[in-house]
Design a protein around this motif. Structure first.
Motif, mmCIF file in Angstrom:
data_model
loop_
_atom_site.group_PDB
_atom_site.id
_atom_site.type_symbol
_atom_site.label_atom_id
_atom_site.label_comp_id
_atom_site.label_asym_id
_atom_site.label_seq_id
_atom_site.Cartn_x
_atom_site.Cartn_y
_atom_site.Cartn_z
ATOM 1 N N LEU A 198 -8.930 1.000 0.293
ATOM 2 C CA LEU A 198 -7.656 0.820 -0.414
ATOM 3 C C LEU A 198 -7.277 2.117 -1.120
ATOM 4 O O LEU A 198 -8.132 2.825 -1.655
ATOM 5 N N SER A 199 -5.978 2.420 -1.112
ATOM 6 C CA SER A 199 -5.460 3.644 -1.736
ATOM 7 C C SER A 199 -4.048 3.378 -2.223
ATOM 8 O O SER A 199 -3.366 2.453 -1.746
ATOM 9 N N TYR A 200 -3.622 4.173 -3.179
ATOM 10 C CA TYR A 200 -2.216 4.125 -3.586
ATOM 11 C C TYR A 200 -1.799 5.465 -4.183
ATOM 12 O O TYR A 200 -2.619 6.263 -4.638
ATOM 13 N N LEU A 201 -0.488 5.702 -4.140
ATOM 14 C CA LEU A 201 0.153 6.828 -4.821
ATOM 15 C C LEU A 201 1.245 6.260 -5.712
ATOM 16 O O LEU A 201 2.068 5.451 -5.259
ATOM 17 N N LEU A 202 1.244 6.652 -6.968
ATOM 18 C CA LEU A 202 2.252 6.202 -7.919
ATOM 19 C C LEU A 202 3.112 7.404 -8.290
ATOM 20 O O LEU A 202 2.603 8.416 -8.795
ATOM 21 N N GLY A 208 -5.255 -2.533 1.931
ATOM 22 C CA GLY A 208 -6.559 -2.883 1.367
ATOM 23 C C GLY A 208 -6.440 -3.563 0.016
ATOM 24 O O GLY A 208 -7.319 -4.333 -0.392
ATOM 25 N N ILE A 209 -5.324 -3.307 -0.709
ATOM 26 C CA ILE A 209 -5.106 -3.981 -1.993
ATOM 27 C C ILE A 209 -4.891 -5.468 -1.765
ATOM 28 O O ILE A 209 -5.437 -6.314 -2.497
ATOM 29 N N PHE A 210 -4.106 -5.812 -0.727
ATOM 30 C CA PHE A 210 -3.861 -7.227 -0.452
ATOM 31 C C PHE A 210 -5.132 -7.945 -0.011
ATOM 32 O O PHE A 210 -5.330 -9.125 -0.301
ATOM 33 N N ASP A 211 -6.002 -7.233 0.712
ATOM 34 C CA ASP A 211 -7.220 -7.855 1.258
ATOM 35 C C ASP A 211 -8.343 -7.971 0.234
ATOM 36 O O ASP A 211 -9.391 -8.552 0.536
ATOM 37 N N GLY A 236 -10.661 5.346 6.332
ATOM 38 C CA GLY A 236 -9.498 5.681 7.137
ATOM 39 C C GLY A 236 -8.221 5.814 6.354
ATOM 40 O O GLY A 236 -7.169 6.041 6.940
ATOM 41 N N ASP A 237 -8.278 5.654 5.014
ATOM 42 C CA ASP A 237 -7.073 5.852 4.208
ATOM 43 C C ASP A 237 -6.857 7.341 3.950
ATOM 44 O O ASP A 237 -7.826 8.103 3.750
ATOM 45 N N TYR A 238 -5.569 7.732 3.929
ATOM 46 C CA TYR A 238 -5.265 9.146 3.752
ATOM 47 C C TYR A 238 -3.891 9.269 3.091
ATOM 48 O O TYR A 238 -2.956 8.534 3.434
ATOM 49 N N PHE A 276 -4.977 7.298 -6.088
ATOM 50 C CA PHE A 276 -6.289 6.641 -6.223
ATOM 51 C C PHE A 276 -6.734 6.189 -4.839
ATOM 52 O O PHE A 276 -5.919 5.715 -4.030
ATOM 53 N N SER A 277 -8.050 6.347 -4.562
ATOM 54 C CA SER A 277 -8.597 5.912 -3.278
ATOM 55 C C SER A 277 -9.998 5.353 -3.486
ATOM 56 O O SER A 277 -10.802 5.929 -4.228
ATOM 57 N N GLN A 278 -10.283 4.205 -2.860
ATOM 58 C CA GLN A 278 -11.600 3.558 -2.938
ATOM 59 C C GLN A 278 -11.998 3.140 -1.532
ATOM 60 O O GLN A 278 -11.470 2.178 -0.975
#
Length: 650
Positions: free
Chosen positions: A642-646, A588-591, A449-451, A440-442
C-alpha cells in the motif's frame, strides 16, 4: 484397506510380556527368602501359640496381676479386634520359643498402634509412634520369663492389635530377611529416581512437552513410595516424625500425579474429566485430614475418608484407558498397558484396605515394576527409531545448511533490492512555494510493486505519478523498476498525461510477463491552478476541498499498462483552489483487514479524510498512517503493498 498388524510385531509384544512375567517369577524367588526350611518359620509363628486377650478401661502397669480367668482365647489366625474407644487391649502368649534362638527378637511385620511389650514383669519395648506401617524388631531376654504381654492404646479407628506376621527370630536373621523381602523395592527406587531426573531433563529440553514433566513427577512419587515403604523406611525409623507424613502424603499424591500424566496423553474430553477428578481428589484429601485432626493428624484414620475417591479415579482411568486403547493412537498403547496395570494393582490394594478383599498380599509393587517396563519399552522403541534416523537427520541437516546459505544469500539480495527500490522512489516529502507533497509506502514483503514519482519541470509545474504492479514481491518490484524507466522516457511530454501513458504502455507491452500496471497521473499547472489527470485502471484520486460537502473523486477512463499495444487514455481537467488536498493511493489501502476480517474500504477512507480535512497536510498524513496501522493491528493483516501521495495546494 485397513492395515493388518504383522505376526512379527505381535510376537515381539508377547515376548516382552513373557519376559516380565519371568522377571516377576525370579523376584518372587527372592521373596521366598527366610530360613531354608519353611517349617522352621512356621513353627516360630506366634499364631501357633495359645494367645489370650484382655480389655481394660484403665492402664495396668503389671499385666501379670491380671487374673487368669480374665484372659480370653483368640480365634484362629487373629491377634486383634475392632477398636474400643478409650480402652486398653492386652495380649498374652508364651515366650518358650526363644530357647531355640541366640539373640531372640519378636518380629512384627506391621504394628500401627502405640504399644508396650512386657516379658514377664519387665518392659522390653515401648512404641509411642502412631501410623507406623513399618516392621518392629522387639529385642527379648534370652531367658524365658513364661509369657509376653503387649499393651495397646490405639488412635486407629478401624483396628487394634498386631497385624499380619508376628514371629520369633534371631536378630541378625530378621534384618537379613527384612532386607531380602524388600530387596527389589530397595533396588527399584533409585532406578525410578534416575528415570525421573532423565525425563525432567527431557522437559527442560522441550518445555512445551508437559508429558515429560508430569511423567517425571509420577516416577519421583513412585520412587518415594517404593523406598519409604520398604527397608529404607524402616532404617529411618528414628526420623519417623518426618518419614510417616511423607509416606502417607505420597500415597495420596501418587493418584493425583497419575491423573496429571493422563491429562497429557488422553483426548480432550478425558483431559477435562481428569482435571476435574484431580481437583476433587485434593479437596477430598484435605477435608479428610481436617476431619481427623485430633491430638495431631492421624493419616490412617484419614485414609478411610478418601479411599472412595481413589476407587472412583481408578474406575474412570480403567474405562478411559480401554477406550483410548481401542480408539486412540497406536503409538501410546504401551503407555495404556502400563496405566491399566498400575491402576488395577492400586485398586486391588485399596480394596484390601477397605476390607472388600481379604488380605493375602499387596501387588502395587509389581504394578510399579510392570508400569516401568511398559513405559521403558515405549521410550526404548522411540529412541531405537531415533537412532535409525540419525543418518537421515544428518543428511537433512546438511541440506538445511545449504538451504540456509541460500536463504542468507536471498536475504542479502532482498536487502540490496530494497535499497535499490528506495532509490527509484521519489522522496517522501517535497514542496515549493505553490504545492507540498507527502508520500508513504508499506510493502507486504521486503520489496513490492508499488511505485510513486513526482518531478518538477522547468516552468515550475508538477508531474505526479502513482503506480501499482499486480502481485507483490521481487517480480512486481522488477516491473515497478521498468515503469520508472518508462516514465523517465516520457519526460518530454509531462504536460500531456494521456501521451505519457501512451508512451509508457508502448514501452511495457510484451515485457511484463503477464503482469500489468495500474497507474494514475496528475499534472499540476501552477500558473493556471489547474490539474490534468489520466487513469490507467487505477483507483480514483480523492479531492479534499473545504468548500465542498464531501470528498470528491477525480477519475478518467483507461485500461492498465502493459496489456494492450494500441491503447488510448482520456484526460480530465479540474480547477484547483488554495488549501485543496489531493490523495493519490493504491488499492492496498482498501484490502487492509482488521482482526474480524473487515476491509478498510473506500468509504472508511473518505470518512477519515473528510473528518480531518481542516488539518494541515503533515497532521493529516500522520493521522492516516496511524489509522491504517491500528486498523490492521500493526500491519499484521496487510494483504497487499500500500502507498499514497498527499498533495496540498498552498
Amino acid at each position: 484397506m485397513k492395515e493388518v498388524k504383522s505376526y512379527k510385531s505381535i510376537l515381539i509384544q508377547i515376548q516382552f510380556v513373557l519376559f516380565f512375567l519371568w522377571i516377576l517369577f525370579f523376584q518372587n524367588c527372592f521373596d521366598l527368602h527366610s530360613e531354608s526350611k519353611v517349617e522352621n518359620q512356621f513353627e516360630q509363628s506366634v499364631y501357633l501359640i495359645d494367645r489370650f486377650y484382655f480389655w481394660s478401661e484403665e492402664e495396668i502397669s503389671d499385666p501379670e496381676t491380671i487374673p487368669n480367668e480374665g484372659w480370653l482365647p483368640f480365634e484362629a489366625k487373629s491377634l486383634g479386634f475392632k477398636t474400643k474407644t478409650k480402652e486398653y487391649l492386652y495380649i498374652k502368649f508364651s515366650d518358650q520359643f526363644i530357647r531355640q534362638l541366640q539373640s531372640p527378637i519378636l518380629y512384627s511385620e506391621i504394628a500401627i498402634e502405640r504399644f508396650k511389650v512386657f516379658q514377664g514383669k519387665e518392659i522390653v519395648y515401648q512404641s509411642d509412634v502412631s501410623d507406623f506401617i513399618f516392621p518392629h524388631l522387639i529385642p527379648l531376654n534370652a531367658t524365658p520369663q513364661g509369657s509376653i504381654y503387649i499393651q495397646f492404646q490405639s488412635r486407629y479407628l478401624g483396628y487394634i492389635g498386631m497385624d499380619q506376621d508376628v514371629i520369633f527370630k534371631n536378630h541378625s536373621q530378621a534384618l537379613i530377611d527384612l532386607f531380602m523381602e524388600n530387596f527389589s523395592k530397595t533396588f527399584f527406587a533409585p532406578v525410578l529416581l534416575v528415570l525421573s531426573f532423565i525425563f525432567m531433563g527431557f522437559y527442560f529440553l522441550r518445555k512445551k512437552e508437559m508429558i515429560f514433566l508430569n511423567f517425571s513427577i509420577l516416577l519421583m512419587s513412585a520412587s518415594l513410595m517404593e523406598a519409604l515403604n520398604g527397608f529404607v523406611g524402616f532404617s529411618l525409623r528414628q526420623y519417623s516424625f518426618y518419614i510417616i507424613p511423607l509416606t502417607f502424603i505420597n500415597f495420596t499424591f501418587f493418584p493425583f500425579a497419575l491423573l496429571l500424566f493422563l491429562v497429557c496423553i488422553f483426548p480432550p474430553f478425558f483431559r477435562n474429566l481428569f482435571k476435574l477428578v484431580a481437583f476433587v481428589h485434593v479437596i477430598v484429601f484435605l477435608l479428610s485430614i481436617f476431619r481427623h485432626y485430633e491430638d495431631g493428624i492421624s493419616f490412617l484414620n484419614s485414609e478411610e475418608g478418601y479411599n472412595w475417591i481413589v476407587v472412583l479415579e481408578a474406575t474412570i482411568a480403567i474405562f478411559s484407558s480401554i477406550y483410548v486403547f481401542i480408539k486412540g493412537n497406536r503409538q501410546v498403547r504401551e503407555i495404556i498397558f502400563g496405566i491399566l496395570i498400575i491402576v488395577i494393582s492400586g485398586l486391588h490394594d485399596t480394596f484390601v484396605d477397605l476390607e472388600i478383599l481379604n488380605h493375602q498380599f499387596r501387588i502395587i509393587h509389581y504394578g510399579f515394576f510392570l508400569m516401568l517396563g511398559f513405559f521403558g519399552y515405549y521410550v526404548f522403541k522411540h529412541y531405537w527409531e531415533l537412532l535409525h534416523s540419525i543418518n537421515r537427520m544428518n543428511a537433512e541437516l546438511r541440506n538445511k545448511n545449504k538451504e540456509l546459505q541460500r536463504l542468507i544469500q536471498i536475504d542479502k539480495d532482498l536487502a540490496l533490492a530494497n535499497a535499490l527500490q528506495k532509490s527509484l522512489l521519489s522522496s517522501k516529502y517535497n514542496e515549493d512555494e505553490k504545492i507540498r507533497i507527502i508520500g508513504f509506502s508499506q510493502n507486504l514483503e521486503s520489496v513490492g510493486g508499488d511505485y510513486f514519482d513526482h518531478t518538477k519541470d522547468s516552468m515550475g509545474n508538477w508531474a505526479i505519478l502513482i503506480a501499482d504492479v499486480s502481485g507483490h514481491g521481487i517480480s512486481s518490484a522488477m516491473v515497478a523498476a521498468m515503469s520508472k524507466m518508462a516514465f523517465v522516457g516520457a519526460g518530454p511530454y509531462l504536460q500531456f498525461p494521456a501521451r505519457v501513458f501512451h508512451l509508457m504502455n508502448r514501452h511495457l507491452v510484451g515485457k511484463t510477463k503477464n503482469l500489468f500496471i495500474t497507474a494514475g497521473y496528475l499534472f499540476i499547472d501552477t500558473e493556471s491552478y489547474t490539474a490534468t489527470l489520466s487513469n490507467a485502471g487505477h483507483p480514483s484520486f480523492l479531492l479534499i476541498r473545504n468548500s465542498e460537502k464531501e470528498v470528491k473523486p477525480l477519475t478518467a477512463k483507461g485500461k492498465p499498462l502493459g496489456l494492450f499495444s494500441h491503447q488510448s487514455y482520456e484526460e480530465e481537467t479540474v480547477n484547483l483552489q488554495p488549501k485543496d488536498k489531493i490523495l493519490l493511493y493504491t488499492d492496498g489501502i482498501f484490502d487492509l483487514l482488521n482482526e474480524e476480517g473487515e476491509s478498510f474500504g473506500e468509504d472508511r477512507l473518505k470518512s477519515l479524510l473528510w473528518e480531518y480535512r481542516f488539518h494541515n497536510i503533515q497532521d493529516l498524513s500522520s493521522i492516516l498512517q496511524d489509522s491504517l496501522f491500528r486498523f490492521s493491528n500493526g500491519w499484521r493483516h496487510q494483504m497487499d503493498d500500500l502507498s499514497y501521495l498527499l498533495v496540498e495546494i498552498k
